[in-house]
Design a protein around this motif. Structure first.
Motif, PDB file in Angstrom:
ATOM      1  N   ASP A 225       2.580 -17.266  -1.687  1.00 53.56           N
ATOM      2  CA  ASP A 225       1.842 -16.528  -0.673  1.00 53.56           C
ATOM      3  C   ASP A 225       2.075 -15.226  -0.761  1.00 53.56           C
ATOM      4  O   ASP A 225       3.388 -14.711  -0.928  1.00 53.56           O
ATOM      5  CB  ASP A 225       2.341 -16.991   0.480  1.00 53.56           C
ATOM      6  N   MET A 226       1.194 -14.432  -1.364  1.00 51.07           N
ATOM      7  CA  MET A 226       1.282 -13.111  -2.038  1.00 51.07           C
ATOM      8  C   MET A 226       1.147 -11.844  -0.842  1.00 51.07           C
ATOM      9  O   MET A 226       1.149 -10.810  -1.195  1.00 51.07           O
ATOM     10  CB  MET A 226       0.012 -12.638  -2.980  1.00 51.07           C
ATOM     11  N   THR A 227       1.110 -12.297   0.539  1.00 50.92           N
ATOM     12  CA  THR A 227       1.050 -11.345   1.616  1.00 50.92           C
ATOM     13  C   THR A 227       2.252 -10.235   1.445  1.00 50.92           C
ATOM     14  O   THR A 227       1.955  -9.192   1.699  1.00 50.92           O
ATOM     15  CB  THR A 227       1.157 -12.202   2.868  1.00 50.92           C
ATOM     16  N   ALA A 228       3.582 -10.769   1.234  1.00 51.19           N
ATOM     17  CA  ALA A 228       4.468  -9.631   1.338  1.00 51.19           C
ATOM     18  C   ALA A 228       4.431  -8.790   0.037  1.00 51.19           C
ATOM     19  O   ALA A 228       4.646  -7.623   0.382  1.00 51.19           O
ATOM     20  CB  ALA A 228       5.908 -10.570   1.253  1.00 51.19           C
ATOM     21  N   VAL A 229       4.235  -9.340  -1.250  1.00 52.97           N
ATOM     22  CA  VAL A 229       4.179  -8.228  -2.251  1.00 52.97           C
ATOM     23  C   VAL A 229       2.987  -7.573  -2.123  1.00 52.97           C
ATOM     24  O   VAL A 229       3.043  -6.352  -2.554  1.00 52.97           O
ATOM     25  CB  VAL A 229       3.886  -9.553  -3.564  1.00 52.97           C
ATOM     26  N   MET A 230       1.664  -7.927  -1.650  1.00 50.01           N
ATOM     27  CA  MET A 230       0.717  -6.853  -1.400  1.00 50.01           C
ATOM     28  C   MET A 230       1.037  -5.902  -0.479  1.00 50.01           C
ATOM     29  O   MET A 230       0.529  -4.776  -0.504  1.00 50.01           O
ATOM     30  CB  MET A 230      -0.528  -7.701  -1.068  1.00 50.01           C
ATOM     31  N   ASP A 231       1.841  -6.506   0.710  1.00 56.15           N
ATOM     32  CA  ASP A 231       1.970  -5.311   1.544  1.00 56.15           C
ATOM     33  C   ASP A 231       3.146  -4.229   1.032  1.00 56.15           C
ATOM     34  O   ASP A 231       2.744  -3.217   1.330  1.00 56.15           O
ATOM     35  CB  ASP A 231       2.644  -6.231   2.888  1.00 56.15           C
ATOM     36  N   VAL A 232       3.895  -4.765   0.356  1.00 60.42           N
ATOM     37  CA  VAL A 232       4.826  -3.799  -0.323  1.00 60.42           C
ATOM     38  C   VAL A 232       3.865  -2.747  -1.359  1.00 60.42           C
ATOM     39  O   VAL A 232       4.159  -1.350  -1.180  1.00 60.42           O
ATOM     40  CB  VAL A 232       5.926  -4.379  -1.083  1.00 60.42           C
ATOM     41  N   ARG A 233       2.993  -3.473  -2.014  1.00 59.68           N
ATOM     42  CA  ARG A 233       2.175  -2.493  -2.963  1.00 59.68           C
ATOM     43  C   ARG A 233       1.366  -1.535  -2.196  1.00 59.68           C
ATOM     44  O   ARG A 233       1.230  -0.351  -2.319  1.00 59.68           O
ATOM     45  CB  ARG A 233       1.286  -3.233  -3.912  1.00 59.68           C
ATOM     46  N   ASN A 234       0.650  -2.065  -1.046  1.00 56.85           N
ATOM     47  CA  ASN A 234      -0.215  -1.014  -0.349  1.00 56.85           C
ATOM     48  C   ASN A 234       0.661   0.015   0.415  1.00 56.85           C
ATOM     49  O   ASN A 234       0.057   1.102   0.457  1.00 56.85           O
ATOM     50  CB  ASN A 234      -0.897  -2.041   0.866  1.00 56.85           C
ATOM     51  N   ARG A 235       1.827  -0.208   1.144  1.00 54.92           N
ATOM     52  CA  ARG A 235       2.731   0.868   1.677  1.00 54.92           C
ATOM     53  C   ARG A 235       3.193   1.849   0.699  1.00 54.92           C
ATOM     54  O   ARG A 235       3.329   2.892   0.953  1.00 54.92           O
ATOM     55  CB  ARG A 235       3.591   0.181   2.255  1.00 54.92           C
ATOM     56  N   ARG A 236       3.612   1.302  -0.681  1.00 55.56           N
ATOM     57  CA  ARG A 236       4.327   1.827  -1.594  1.00 55.56           C
ATOM     58  C   ARG A 236       3.444   2.868  -2.931  1.00 55.56           C
ATOM     59  O   ARG A 236       4.042   3.404  -3.268  1.00 55.56           O
ATOM     60  CB  ARG A 236       5.581   1.178  -2.105  1.00 55.56           C
ATOM     61  N   LYS A 237       2.296   1.977  -2.898  1.00 59.47           N
ATOM     62  CA  LYS A 237       1.509   2.650  -4.412  1.00 59.47           C
ATOM     63  C   LYS A 237       1.199   3.950  -4.600  1.00 59.47           C
ATOM     64  O   LYS A 237       1.543   4.689  -5.674  1.00 59.47           O
ATOM     65  CB  LYS A 237       0.368   1.601  -4.208  1.00 59.47           C
ATOM     66  N   ASP A 238       1.125   4.718  -3.366  1.00 63.01           N
ATOM     67  CA  ASP A 238       0.833   6.263  -3.560  1.00 63.01           C
ATOM     68  C   ASP A 238       2.230   6.762  -3.896  1.00 63.01           C
ATOM     69  O   ASP A 238       2.365   7.706  -4.805  1.00 63.01           O
ATOM     70  CB  ASP A 238      -0.017   6.773  -2.303  1.00 63.01           C
ATOM     71  N   ALA A 239       3.151   6.645  -3.176  1.00 66.30           N
ATOM     72  CA  ALA A 239       4.368   7.306  -3.556  1.00 66.30           C
ATOM     73  C   ALA A 239       5.218   7.065  -4.979  1.00 66.30           C
ATOM     74  O   ALA A 239       5.588   7.751  -5.574  1.00 66.30           O
ATOM     75  CB  ALA A 239       5.535   6.868  -2.647  1.00 66.30           C
ATOM     76  N   PHE A 240       4.733   5.579  -5.115  1.00 65.75           N
ATOM     77  CA  PHE A 240       5.237   5.219  -6.324  1.00 65.75           C
ATOM     78  C   PHE A 240       4.748   5.793  -7.508  1.00 65.75           C
ATOM     79  O   PHE A 240       5.410   6.260  -8.454  1.00 65.75           O
ATOM     80  CB  PHE A 240       4.901   3.511  -6.537  1.00 65.75           C
ATOM     81  N   PHE A 241       3.429   6.102  -7.476  1.00 65.94           N
ATOM     82  CA  PHE A 241       2.553   6.594  -8.388  1.00 65.94           C
ATOM     83  C   PHE A 241       2.964   8.142  -8.653  1.00 65.94           C
ATOM     84  O   PHE A 241       3.177   8.500  -9.772  1.00 65.94           O
ATOM     85  CB  PHE A 241       0.942   6.545  -8.397  1.00 65.94           C
TER      86      PHE A 241
END
Length: 423
Positions: A225-241
């Motif tokens: 279930d990729m829900t948790a991973v996708m949630d982390v990516r969506n929340r952190r992707k801009d700051a991470f980049f």
């Protein structure tokens, strides 16, 4: 006269194929200058001259197989070349009985051929495209390209060839009505194309067959279930980049999850040598990358010591080098475990083949939204689900360990906090 030989390449590489010469007879070259491109089982290698001088003779044609230590060219001093060039000019006046047309014929092709080679060298093209162009007799300067960087690729050469041969194909039916019996063989010839396999494709084919013949290969499956991973990516992707200058992808999560599982099940990070098991206490993770020439597996070294950003950067750089055909032998050697992602092509379910001598490979697949039961009350929700597959060598990895390894990967991905602690 100086002999230029095929240099030592790597312990496992003893031969290669001349992909193309970057010089011609009569060219003056400097020490360290590239004279040819050699296609090996793993990567393309530039052959450089250890001496300065003038190319006297090329002893192999593009497409010829050569072995390490074989003489492929002869190099002379620049003065010697000038003397040899002067000789024909002195003999020309003596040949009074020869027709005057003959020197003219000899003089005209040389500049034309020279001009053609110079123009070809200006064309930026992948080695596969150059090879295809040679097979079809196509001048790369005439090929239109779609790559925004101006690089000619195989599909551009094939499209040019189809356009070039279209009028000829149209002429054939006009000549056939009077001889219907003879038309069938000619038509059959146009429906079949014989293509020589590249050295790399031959090696890929050989290694895949060897893996199936050597290992007791078995595959087990699970779903994540990729829900948790996708949630982390969506929340952190801009700051991470913004912080790291690289996108947060799925591969860093899967690489960390695999390392965590390998620590719990070390036999999947091993190989068989004779009657011994070689346990590896380091984590060099191979990441399969698709290229024009076939699948290659560059290695992320000491992936357990890298951050998420470090893994993403390394995978991005290796992927770019693979697509540009600039991977070095050190980028491909070794590796303790491999991850392959068929999901980027839309694969829902597959059984990956081992990258021997490794004993484990994880297959990722496309994310698909499906209804699943999410709690003890039989609540059904639509979740982003991914099938994952583990192929393993049953000679040293038991089914129980393989299944539990895959369950551990699933647990780490479905709980990113646990993944961070484990990583």
């Amino acid at each position: 006269m100086i002999e230029i030989k095929v240099p030592e390449l790597a312990e496992s590489i003893t031969e290669g194929t001349i992909a193309e010469w970057t010089v011609k007879t009569g060219d003056a070259i400097e020490k360290g200058e590239t004279i040819a491109e050699l296609e090996t089982d793993k990567v393309n290698v530039e052959i450089k001259s250890d001496f300065s001088g003038v190319i006297q003779e090329l002893l192999a044609e593009p497409g010829d197989n050569v072995v390490v230590g074989q003489v492929i060219a002869k190099l002379g001093e620049e003065g010697a070349s000038a003397a040899s060039d002067a000789a024909p000019k002195e003999e020309a006046p003596k040949a009074e009985e020869a027709p005057k047309a003959e020197p003219a014929k000899e003089a005209t092709p040389a500049p034309a051929a020279e001009e053609k080679k110079v123009s070809k060298s200006r064309t930026v093209a992948s080695p596969a495209a150059r090879k295809k162009a040679r097979e079809l007799g196509i001048d790369l300067d005439e090929v239109s390209f779609r790559d925004p960087m101006g690089r000619v690729r195989v599909e551009d050469v094939e499209a040019h060839n189809q356009t070039k041969n279209a009028p000829k194909a149209a002429e054939k039916p006009a000549a056939s009505p009077s001889k219907p019996a003879a038309a069938a063989p000619a038509q059959d010839d146009t429906r079949v194309e014989r293509i020589k396999m590249s050295r790399r494709r031959q090696t890929i084919a050989k290694r895949l067959v060897e893996a199936q013949h050597t290992a007791a290969m078995l595959t087990t499956f699970n779903e994540v279930d990729m829900t948790a991973v996708m949630d982390v990516r969506n929340r952190r992707k801009d700051a991470f980049f913004k912080k790291n200058g690289v996108k947060l992808g799925f591969m860093s999560f899967f690489t960390k999850a695999v390392i965590g599982a390998l620590k719990s099940f070390p036999l999947l990070n091993a190989e068989i040598q004779g009657d011994e098991i070689l346990l590896k206490k380091f984590y060099d993770i191979g990441v399969a990358v698709s290229t024009e020439e076939g699948l290659v597996v560059p290695v992320v070294r000491d992936a357990d010591k890298l951050s998420f950003a470090g893994i993403e950067k390394e995978i991005g750089e290796l992927g770019k080098k693979a697509r540009d055909n600039s991977l070095g032998l050190k980028d491909l050697q070794g590796g303790t475990f491999t991850i392959t992602n068929g999901g980027i092509f839309g694969s829902l379910y597959s059984t990956p083949i081992l990258n021997t001598p490794q004993v484990g490979i994880l297959g990722m697949h496309t994310i698909q939204r499906r209804p699943v039961v999410v709690d003890d009350n039989d609540t059904v929700e639509v979740r982003p689900m991914m099938y994952i597959a583990l192929s393993y060598d049953h000679r040293i990895v038991d089914g129980k360990d393989a299944v539990q390894f895959l369950v551990r990967v699933k647990q780490l991905l479905e709980d990113p906090e646990d993944l961070l602690l484990e990583g």
